[in-house]
Design a protein around this motif. Sequence first.
Motif, PDB file in Angstrom:
ATOM      1  N   MET A  35       0.634  -1.425  -0.070  1.00 23.80           N
ATOM      2  CA  MET A  35      -0.209  -0.075  -0.166  1.00 23.80           C
ATOM      3  C   MET A  35       0.768   1.213  -0.243  1.00 23.80           C
ATOM      4  SD  MET A  35      -3.340   0.387  -0.029  1.00 23.80           S
ATOM      5  CE  MET A  35      -4.044  -0.855   1.350  1.00 23.80           C
ATOM      6  N   LEU A  87       0.049   3.995  -3.030  1.00 19.06           N
ATOM      7  CA  LEU A  87      -0.270   5.401  -2.806  1.00 19.06           C
ATOM      8  C   LEU A  87       1.141   6.325  -2.947  1.00 19.06           C
ATOM      9  CD1 LEU A  87      -2.663   4.826   0.352  1.00 19.06           C
ATOM     10  CD2 LEU A  87      -3.235   4.976  -2.719  1.00 19.06           C
ATOM     11  N   ILE A 130      -4.478  12.821  -3.318  1.00 15.91           N
ATOM     12  CA  ILE A 130      -5.408  11.293  -2.719  1.00 15.91           C
ATOM     13  C   ILE A 130      -7.197  12.169  -2.473  1.00 15.91           C
ATOM     14  CG2 ILE A 130      -5.782   8.999  -1.927  1.00 15.91           C
ATOM     15  CD1 ILE A 130      -3.350   8.937  -2.186  1.00 15.91           C
ATOM     16  N   LYS A 131      -8.264  11.547  -2.982  1.00 20.37           N
ATOM     17  CA  LYS A 131      -8.861  12.273  -3.426  1.00 20.37           C
ATOM     18  C   LYS A 131     -10.147  11.147  -2.638  1.00 20.37           C
ATOM     19  CE  LYS A 131     -11.273  14.548  -6.108  1.00 20.37           C
ATOM     20  NZ  LYS A 131     -12.378  15.465  -7.222  1.00 20.37           N
ATOM     21  N   ILE A 161     -10.084   6.435  -1.370  1.00 25.84           N
ATOM     22  CA  ILE A 161      -9.474   5.568  -1.270  1.00 25.84           C
ATOM     23  C   ILE A 161     -10.525   4.004  -0.933  1.00 25.84           C
ATOM     24  CG2 ILE A 161      -7.490   3.643  -0.515  1.00 25.84           C
ATOM     25  CD1 ILE A 161      -6.366   6.323   0.569  1.00 25.84           C
ATOM     26  N   THR A 162     -10.766   3.318  -1.697  1.00 25.62           N
ATOM     27  CA  THR A 162     -12.119   2.711  -1.236  1.00 25.62           C
ATOM     28  C   THR A 162     -11.355   1.390  -1.400  1.00 25.62           C
ATOM     29  OG1 THR A 162     -13.890   4.148  -1.776  1.00 25.62           O
ATOM     30  CG2 THR A 162     -13.911   1.840  -1.359  1.00 25.62           C
ATOM     31  N   GLU A 163     -11.826   0.188  -0.237  1.00 27.98           N
ATOM     32  CA  GLU A 163     -12.056  -1.492  -0.514  1.00 27.98           C
ATOM     33  C   GLU A 163     -12.982  -2.089  -0.920  1.00 27.98           C
ATOM     34  OE1 GLU A 163     -10.325  -0.725   3.407  1.00 27.98           O
ATOM     35  OE2 GLU A 163      -7.982  -1.894   2.735  1.00 27.98           O
ATOM     36  N   PRO A 164     -13.546  -2.112  -2.425  1.00 30.89           N
ATOM     37  CA  PRO A 164     -14.863  -1.873  -2.274  1.00 30.89           C
ATOM     38  C   PRO A 164     -15.718  -3.865  -1.643  1.00 30.89           C
ATOM     39  CG  PRO A 164     -13.765  -3.014  -4.458  1.00 30.89           C
ATOM     40  CD  PRO A 164     -13.065  -2.187  -3.477  1.00 30.89           C
ATOM     41  N   MET A 203      -9.357  -5.510  -4.298  1.00 29.44           N
ATOM     42  CA  MET A 203      -9.025  -4.684  -4.912  1.00 29.44           C
ATOM     43  C   MET A 203      -9.485  -3.004  -3.899  1.00 29.44           C
ATOM     44  SD  MET A 203     -11.910  -5.052  -7.948  1.00 29.44           S
ATOM     45  CE  MET A 203     -12.002  -6.726  -8.347  1.00 29.44           C
TER      46      MET A 203
END
Lengths: 285, 285
Positions: free
Chosen positions: A234, A238, A248-249, A251-254, A275
Motif C-alpha cells: 500500500m 499510494l 488523493i481524494k 480510497i476504497t476497498e470495495p 481490490m
Amino acid sequence: MQIAAEEMRQLVKDRLFLAFIRYKSMREQKTARCGRMEKKMKENKYDEESFFVKYSQMSRSVYGLQGAGEWSAFQKMMPDFTGKKVLDLGCGYGWHCAYAADCGAETVLGTDISEKMLAEAEKRNSRPCIQYQKIAMEDIELPEQSVDVVISSLAFHYVENLEEMIQKIFRWLSPGGDFVFSIEHPVFTAEGSQDWYYDKNGKILHFPVDNYYYEGKREAIFLGEKMTKYHRTMTTILGALLKNGFEIKQITEPQPPENMMDLPGMRDEMRRPMMLLVAAVKPAR
Amino acid sequence: MQIAAEEMRQLVKDRLFLAFIRYKSMREQKTARCGRMEKKMKENKYDEESFFVKYSQMSRSVYGLQGAGEWSAFQKMMPDFTGKKVLDLGCGYGWHCAYAADCGAETVLGTDISEKMLAEAEKRNSRPCIQYQKIAMEDIELPEQSVDVVISSLAFHYVENLEEMIQKIFRWLSPGGDFVFSIEHPVFTAEGSQDWYYDKNGKILHFPVDNYYYEGKREAIFLGEKMTKYHRTMTTILGALLKNGFEIKQITEPQPPENMMDLPGMRDEMRRPMMLLVAAVKPAR
C-alpha cells in the motif's frame, strides 16, 4: 466567430491527441517488425484463446459494468466527464470507455495490449467519440497536459514499473485533471497464490498474507491459467501518487454489494479485501 | 514592548489551553464520583500491574524511540515542532512528547488514560514545557484551533469511535496544522488473534487475514494478556481523514529497520504489515 475559432483549435488539439498515439503505435510495430525493438515484451495472456474464452464467460464480460462487483463503489468515484478528453489504460472490452462517452466525454482513447479484447470493445462498446488502440500502456507517449481524465480498471497489477507509469500519467494530465483507478489489493497479491487457505475438508480457514514487503513478480492462477502479476505494498502504490504530485481524494476497498451477496463465493469476499480503488487529482495550481 | 505584549497574550493563550483540559478532567472525575457519569468506561489495561510489568520490559520501554522498530520511519514523517503547541494522544511513557519538546515545541500536552504510564513519563521524560494529563482521549475537549500539531503513537486501535476522534482533532488544529499518527495495520487487526498461522511443527506458514470487512471489537492477546482492540479497514481509517477535511501527505507501512533485523522474530516482520503510519495536514485555506 470566436467560439468557432476556439472550437477549431480544440478540434486540431483532439486530432493531434489521437494522431500522436496512432503514430507512436505504428512506429513501435514497425520497430518490432525490423527486429530492433529492445523493449521487453509484455505478457499478453488475454490474446491466448483458452484464457480469452474463460474471460468472456465472467460476469463482468457478459453483463458489463453491472456484472462487476466493484462497479457500484467505483462509479461513485468517477469524475464529471462532460467535455473531457479521457484516456483508459487497459480498457479491455471498453465498458468504462462507453460509460465515459455516455456521460458526455468529448474524446475517449481506450488502449489495450490485447487484440481480442479490443475486437470485443469495437463490437460491444463502439461510440463515435471513442478510439480504441492496441498498445501496451508502458509504451504510450502523449503530449504533456493533453488529457483531462485518466481511468484504469484492474490493469496496473500487470505493470512492472507502476511508479514510472504514474509519473507519465501526471505529465499527461491537465492541471485539475482526474486519475481514477482500480488495482488488485496488496493483501490479495502478497502471498502469490491468490487463494484461500483451506482445512482438510476443503473449508475456508482464512486468507494467507505472506512476503508482504518483498515486492515484485507473482505467478498467480487466474481462471485456471498461470499469470504474471506484480505485488506492491500500500505504501508503494499510494506513495507513488503522493510523491509525484497527486492529491488523493478517495480510497476504497470495495465490499461485495448487497444484491450480489448470494452469488457463489461472494459472501466470503467479506473476509478479505481483493481490490483497491483510488481517486486522485493533479492539483490545479 | 510590542513583543512583550504579544508574548503575554501567547502565555495567556497557552495557559488557557492547559487550564482548559485540566478543568475538563477534574469535572469528569467529579461527575464520575457523583455516579452521574454516563460515558462508557474505557479499558485501562496499562494500569494493571501484571501487564504494566511486561510492557516495561519491551524494547520501546527500555530504550525509548530508538527501541521502537517503526521510529526511523515515523521520525521522517514528523513536522517542524519549532514554536508549536503540541498534543500527544495516548502518550504512554512520553517519548514523543520529549522528542517534540527537544525539537523546539513551545508547549506539549501529553495525555494518557493510565496513571502508571504517566508516572513513568514524569520520571523519564519531564521537560519544563511538557504537561502530562490523565484523561481518556475520547473525553478531551479543547478550544477550536488551539493546537498546531497532534501526534499519536499506537493508541488509536484502542478507540471505539475513531471517526469522531478525527473530527475533534480537525477542529482542535489550527489551519495548516499537522496530524501524525501510527495505528495497528488493518491486516494485523482483521482476524483478531494477531498471531501467525503455524504448521504442526510450530513453523510459521503465513499470517491469517479474516473478517476484514467486519469492523469492530477484537480480543487480541498482547504480552500474554487479553486486550480489546478495534479493527477497521484501510478505507475507514483513511476515509475518516479525507471525508473530514484532512489532506493526506504520507502513508507508510514501516518495515523492520536493517539494524534490528537480527532481533528475534524481526525478519518475519517482512512477511506482514503490522503498523500503519499516516501524516496528514489541515489545509491552511
